[in-house]
Design a protein around this motif. Sequence first.
Motif, PDB file in Angstrom:
ATOM      1  N   LEU A 158     111.206  24.026  58.560  1.00  0.00           N
ATOM      2  CA  LEU A 158     110.497  23.570  57.373  1.00  0.00           C
ATOM      3  C   LEU A 158     111.321  23.893  56.128  1.00  0.00           C
ATOM      4  CD1 LEU A 158     106.834  24.673  58.184  1.00  0.00           C
ATOM      5  CD2 LEU A 158     107.932  22.476  58.597  1.00  0.00           C
ATOM      6  N   TYR A 159     111.197  23.031  55.165  1.00  0.00           N
ATOM      7  CA  TYR A 159     111.914  23.232  53.905  1.00  0.00           C
ATOM      8  C   TYR A 159     110.920  23.283  52.755  1.00  0.00           C
ATOM      9  CZ  TYR A 159     116.209  22.322  56.405  1.00  0.00           C
ATOM     10  OH  TYR A 159     117.251  22.396  57.283  1.00  0.00           O
ATOM     11  N   GLN A 160     111.231  24.113  51.780  1.00  0.00           N
ATOM     12  CA  GLN A 160     110.384  24.247  50.593  1.00  0.00           C
ATOM     13  C   GLN A 160     110.612  23.075  49.644  1.00  0.00           C
ATOM     14  OE1 GLN A 160     108.256  26.550  49.206  1.00  0.00           O
ATOM     15  NE2 GLN A 160     108.090  27.638  51.154  1.00  0.00           N
ATOM     16  N   LEU A 161     109.535  22.625  49.069  1.00  0.00           N
ATOM     17  CA  LEU A 161     109.715  21.583  48.064  1.00  0.00           C
ATOM     18  C   LEU A 161     108.742  21.799  46.927  1.00  0.00           C
ATOM     19  CD1 LEU A 161     109.114  18.094  47.609  1.00  0.00           C
ATOM     20  CD2 LEU A 161     107.824  18.675  49.606  1.00  0.00           C
ATOM     21  N   THR A 162     109.234  21.536  45.730  1.00  0.00           N
ATOM     22  CA  THR A 162     108.387  21.624  44.537  1.00  0.00           C
ATOM     23  C   THR A 162     108.435  20.270  43.858  1.00  0.00           C
ATOM     24  OG1 THR A 162     109.043  23.919  44.267  1.00  0.00           O
ATOM     25  CG2 THR A 162     107.967  22.881  42.389  1.00  0.00           C
ATOM     26  N   VAL A 163     107.283  19.693  43.655  1.00  0.00           N
ATOM     27  CA  VAL A 163     107.268  18.343  43.100  1.00  0.00           C
ATOM     28  C   VAL A 163     106.083  18.204  42.151  1.00  0.00           C
ATOM     29  CG1 VAL A 163     105.999  17.527  45.144  1.00  0.00           C
ATOM     30  CG2 VAL A 163     107.182  15.874  43.714  1.00  0.00           C
ATOM     31  N   SER A 164     106.304  17.446  41.109  1.00  0.00           N
ATOM     32  CA  SER A 164     105.206  17.189  40.177  1.00  0.00           C
ATOM     33  C   SER A 164     104.614  15.824  40.509  1.00  0.00           C
ATOM     34  CB  SER A 164     105.735  17.203  38.736  1.00  0.00           C
ATOM     35  OG  SER A 164     104.874  16.449  37.923  1.00  0.00           O
TER      36      SER A 164
ATOM     37  N   TYR B 105     103.150  20.785  42.766  1.00  0.00           N
ATOM     38  CA  TYR B 105     102.800  21.170  44.134  1.00  0.00           C
ATOM     39  C   TYR B 105     103.992  21.850  44.785  1.00  0.00           C
ATOM     40  CZ  TYR B 105      98.916  17.848  43.676  1.00  0.00           C
ATOM     41  OH  TYR B 105      97.800  17.176  43.268  1.00  0.00           O
ATOM     42  N   GLN B 106     103.705  22.910  45.540  1.00  0.00           N
ATOM     43  CA  GLN B 106     104.749  23.544  46.345  1.00  0.00           C
ATOM     44  C   GLN B 106     104.312  23.456  47.793  1.00  0.00           C
ATOM     45  OE1 GLN B 106     105.680  27.504  45.094  1.00  0.00           O
ATOM     46  NE2 GLN B 106     106.969  26.717  43.442  1.00  0.00           N
ATOM     47  N   ARG B 107     105.147  22.912  48.607  1.00  0.00           N
ATOM     48  CA  ARG B 107     104.792  22.750  50.015  1.00  0.00           C
ATOM     49  C   ARG B 107     106.016  23.005  50.891  1.00  0.00           C
ATOM     50  NH1 ARG B 107     100.422  22.341  48.045  1.00  0.00           N
ATOM     51  NH2 ARG B 107      98.699  20.948  48.566  1.00  0.00           N
ATOM     52  N   SER B 108     105.764  23.289  52.159  1.00  0.00           N
ATOM     53  CA  SER B 108     106.842  23.344  53.147  1.00  0.00           C
ATOM     54  C   SER B 108     106.714  22.111  54.019  1.00  0.00           C
ATOM     55  CB  SER B 108     106.692  24.574  54.043  1.00  0.00           C
ATOM     56  OG  SER B 108     106.610  25.717  53.244  1.00  0.00           O
ATOM     57  N   VAL B 109     107.807  21.393  54.163  1.00  0.00           N
ATOM     58  CA  VAL B 109     107.725  20.142  54.928  1.00  0.00           C
ATOM     59  C   VAL B 109     108.861  20.043  55.934  1.00  0.00           C
ATOM     60  CG1 VAL B 109     106.598  18.877  53.063  1.00  0.00           C
ATOM     61  CG2 VAL B 109     109.097  18.852  53.226  1.00  0.00           C
ATOM     62  N   GLU B 110     108.602  19.266  56.969  1.00  0.00           N
ATOM     63  CA  GLU B 110     109.680  18.911  57.877  1.00  0.00           C
ATOM     64  C   GLU B 110     110.599  17.949  57.140  1.00  0.00           C
ATOM     65  OE1 GLU B 110     109.301  17.546  61.993  1.00  0.00           O
ATOM     66  OE2 GLU B 110     107.211  18.205  61.856  1.00  0.00           O
TER      67      GLU B 110
ATOM     68  N   PHE C  16     103.572  12.235  53.112  1.00  0.00           N
ATOM     69  CA  PHE C  16     103.368  13.473  52.352  1.00  0.00           C
ATOM     70  C   PHE C  16     102.294  13.262  51.281  1.00  0.00           C
ATOM     71  CE2 PHE C  16     104.657  15.962  48.542  1.00  0.00           C
ATOM     72  CZ  PHE C  16     104.487  17.243  49.050  1.00  0.00           C
ATOM     73  N   LEU C  17     102.438  12.193  50.532  1.00  0.00           N
ATOM     74  CA  LEU C  17     101.469  11.925  49.456  1.00  0.00           C
ATOM     75  C   LEU C  17     100.075  11.695  50.036  1.00  0.00           C
ATOM     76  CD1 LEU C  17     103.553   9.456  47.249  1.00  0.00           C
ATOM     77  CD2 LEU C  17     102.891  11.803  46.656  1.00  0.00           C
TER      78      LEU C  17
ATOM     79  N   CYS D 118     107.705   4.778  51.408  1.00  0.00           N
ATOM     80  CA  CYS D 118     107.911   4.789  52.862  1.00  0.00           C
ATOM     81  C   CYS D 118     109.387   4.846  53.209  1.00  0.00           C
ATOM     82  CB  CYS D 118     107.278   3.553  53.514  1.00  0.00           C
ATOM     83  SG  CYS D 118     108.159   2.014  53.201  1.00  0.00           S
ATOM     84  N   LEU D 119     110.248   4.631  52.222  1.00  0.00           N
ATOM     85  CA  LEU D 119     111.686   4.638  52.495  1.00  0.00           C
ATOM     86  C   LEU D 119     112.353   5.922  52.016  1.00  0.00           C
ATOM     87  CD1 LEU D 119     112.903   1.003  51.660  1.00  0.00           C
ATOM     88  CD2 LEU D 119     112.265   1.979  53.858  1.00  0.00           C
ATOM     89  N   MET D 120     111.543   6.894  51.618  1.00  0.00           N
ATOM     90  CA  MET D 120     112.113   8.167  51.169  1.00  0.00           C
ATOM     91  C   MET D 120     111.495   9.290  51.969  1.00  0.00           C
ATOM     92  SD  MET D 120     112.384   8.207  47.064  1.00  0.00           S
ATOM     93  CE  MET D 120     113.027   9.874  47.053  1.00  0.00           C
ATOM     94  N   PHE D 121     112.233  10.363  52.085  1.00  0.00           N
ATOM     95  CA  PHE D 121     111.664  11.568  52.681  1.00  0.00           C
ATOM     96  C   PHE D 121     111.033  12.407  51.580  1.00  0.00           C
ATOM     97  CE2 PHE D 121     115.170  10.512  55.644  1.00  0.00           C
ATOM     98  CZ  PHE D 121     114.363  10.214  56.744  1.00  0.00           C
ATOM     99  N   ALA D 122     109.998  13.116  51.952  1.00  0.00           N
ATOM    100  CA  ALA D 122     109.314  13.954  50.975  1.00  0.00           C
ATOM    101  C   ALA D 122     110.289  14.928  50.322  1.00  0.00           C
ATOM    102  CB  ALA D 122     108.184  14.712  51.652  1.00  0.00           C
TER     103      ALA D 122
END
Lengths: 162, 780
Positions: free
Chosen positions: A4-10, A16-21, A29-30, A63-67
């Motif tokens: 899992l990788y950490q991500l911070t996104v507005s 939001y801070q989440r851990s995602v594959e 994700f959304l 749908c064409l991008m990764f989170a």
Amino acid sequence: MSDLYQLTVSINDTEYQRSVEPRLLLSDFLRHDIGLSGTHVGCEHGVCGACTVLFDGQPIRSCLMFAIQADGHEILTVEGLGTPDDLHVIQEAFWEAHGLQCGFCTPGFLMTLVPFLEENPDPDEAEIRHAISGNICRCTGYQNIVEAVKLAAENMKTPTRG
Amino acid sequence: MKTSIGEPIKRNEDPRLLTGKALFVDDVNITGMLHAAFLRSDYAHARIKGIDTSAARERPGVVAVYTAEDMGEDWAPGPSNVAPPPAEEIIFHSRTQVPLAKGKVRYVGEPIAIVVAESRYIAEDAVEDIFVDLEMLDVVADLEAALDPETILVHDDLDSNLAAHMFQGKGDYEAAKASADLVISRRIDFDRGAAAAMENRGVIAHWEEKAQHLTVWDTTQAPIPIRNGLAARHGLPENQVRVIAPFIGGGFGPKILLHYPEEIMIPWVSIQLCKPIKWIEDRRENFLATTQERQQIHEAEMILSKEGKILGVSHTFLHDTGAYDPYGLTIPLNTESHATGGYDVPNYHSEVKVVFTNKMITTPVRGAGRPQGIFLVERLLDIAAKELGMDPVEIRKLNFIPPEAFPYEREIIDQAFTPLILDSGNYQPVMDKAVETIGYHQFISEEQPRLRAEGKHIGIGIIPFVETTGVGPYEGARINVDPSGVINVATGVGTQGQGHFTSFAQIVAEQLGVDVSDVNLITGDSAEFHWGTGTFASRGAVVAANAIHASSKIVRDKVLKLASKILEAPEEELELEGGFVRVADIPRLSISLGDLALEANPLRGTVEPGMEPGLEATAYFGPQYGAAAFGVHAMIIEVDPETMMIDIKRYVVAEDCGRILNPLILEGQIHGGVAMGIGNAYYEQLIYDENAQLLNASLADYLVPTACEIPHIEIEHLETRSPLNPLGTKGVGEAGTIPVPALYAQAIENAFPDHDFEILEMPLSPNKLFEILYKKEVGR
Ligand code: FES
Ligand code: FES
């Protein structure tokens, strides 16, 4: 199970801070991780435009991008555009002109049109049709979507909102 | 009475849809929910020798894997949706779809196994882990070859690939032919297209063991029949199963198949695991495993007098049902009902053979057999007009059913299984309206010659059509006045964007004198209303709308009766307006509907015998037979002779679909129908190769028209009310689609007057048109 990788996104001005594959699609994700299910998926191969959101102000197909690619970026989804009691001027125009039927494609059209109308405040019919040619709608035959865009452009010129 | 019927009222449902707040099936999220993915066949026809699921089961995150064998006694083919029609000497072999393939696979995309896992991602990974040992079989890919005695069988227990065989007729065609002046015979070919709703299918099932209750969210057009079928299959009383069809992202027909394999499997798995299970179709699955339509091959014939009067129509045709035939003969019956168009045709003969092939099942797609029928009769008429040197508009006017001939009996059975009767109509004024609006005469006498002289390939087409709509059996509605003053309306039909929340609300608003926005419509939830059949065959505005009309009238009577008592005024002096009942001349004597609802539900004291609490009523409507709508489409095109791209210069629709509930919504239905018709005619074709592999199973390869291909559409309304229902409505949902292929054919031929060719197939494409023209050039 992959790491899992950490991500911070507005998203819609909330951080939001989440851990995602790493393979998790931005659309999934959304919709499923954040619960903003107003962004729809119709093809997951980049053709229908239903999943369009604004990424740093630009329309992209989620749908064409990764989170994980959204790490550190700003996203606007249809939920951030307006509420039933306070519709965005483009939403209002879609309502007025009957620019939606099943409404499945609608969020994608709206998100495509927000930046388009900002950059083209006075579009003619051909420009409008070209602008939405990357979004598929199976219900409306596009005519009332085109009418809605004209109406929105008109209403955007006068400062009254909705 | 203040009228809201007929007003272009904005839709009640839109604010939620516009802000991402409307619930679609894939938005349902239940704690502990597991996700399913299907292993589907990559081959159209193969024997299953063995399935090894062990690696899939071992993958972390996988909860269960099932094959047909694992289902044991629970494995059973789906029910038949539509029984064979009561025609004489009919042959019909019912072979319905199976939940998971057993023994052999019969089409590409047929489910073989289901994986249930903690996420969809893991489920899809595990699908790849399954090993299936298949023995390839010959493939039935060609509709005509399917009936050769040498051809391999799709269903091994039958003698041939014939699924059904039926004759219908009126008059004596052969005798009429003997005295005809002109006989036009042609072969006509139709291929497959997809409905391609923007939302793919999806099912979520939640079995609650302790409550012994199954809840299913389903992208279906027919929630109540799905509920009934699931209850029967699982041996549960119907009230222990609830099926909800929330907002649906477009239906167009295929979302009505009763029990797709996935609709059987997801609830079954939920019951096995006592867990909520979600399955959402992806676009590739939608292309492979959602039903399709339109493939038919006709040997068609029209006989005429030298004056251009049609004496008869005959056609012998093959209809491709795909690997199974759950939908009976609905599509070919519609084709037959429309193969004589809006014309007075004294003699008719048809023979249809429905054929099994190794392709996806066909069921109605918007139009549902009607575009093929209209194409057939209109093409033959065009060819006849040319032979006789007649104007295409004149030959049509000569043959229209005259207004005094209604109700007009076709003497054949239609999809409602009753003799087809066209209830009402007045066709010529609609034709005149279309001719006038597009400026037909001026165009052909002045403009077209001028543009042709400039070297332009410019053509005009004008095509009339009928649409049988609003078939039974019935729908119902329950209406009640809530103490808050809101009017709740519950009905059984599902809604997929047709604006029912608004057009139905208008009917209620008119009867009860409330604002359309105060009417709260609940559709598609079997817990709210559990009688009904579904949204199909352009029937919502006829059957459901009239049920709503009937129940709102009863509620109105109850309101007046109670208010008369409370206000101490005779009922005739009361009026309903703005959510209040008031005495006409004394406005301060009034009571709100909400307060009246409270009064109608006393908590103490005694009531009169026979009293029913509340201001509530349930009523049903079942038409005697369908209502026939009519319309004419006209267009002017310019064809680029290099690229064969078609630029539609003008597109006119003149329609008569009876009384209009909401013109905004009606026109939207027409726009969408025309757009789909344009796709059907010139862009969309499902291309199967000789192994019955679908070659264009993506939206990048299967071309759904965008805003650049669809023209601005001008619409003119005329109104001949149906005498068969109190509202006088007729359906319109499919009208836009029906005449478009015939219109394209006519306009394209008209654009190339110097070329000797006929368009006798659909769909076309720029490539195909090029080939048709070029072949002729070489041949000369
Ligand atoms: S879902 Fe992303 S473009 Fe179709
Ligand atoms: S409104 Fe249904 S797809 Fe656009």
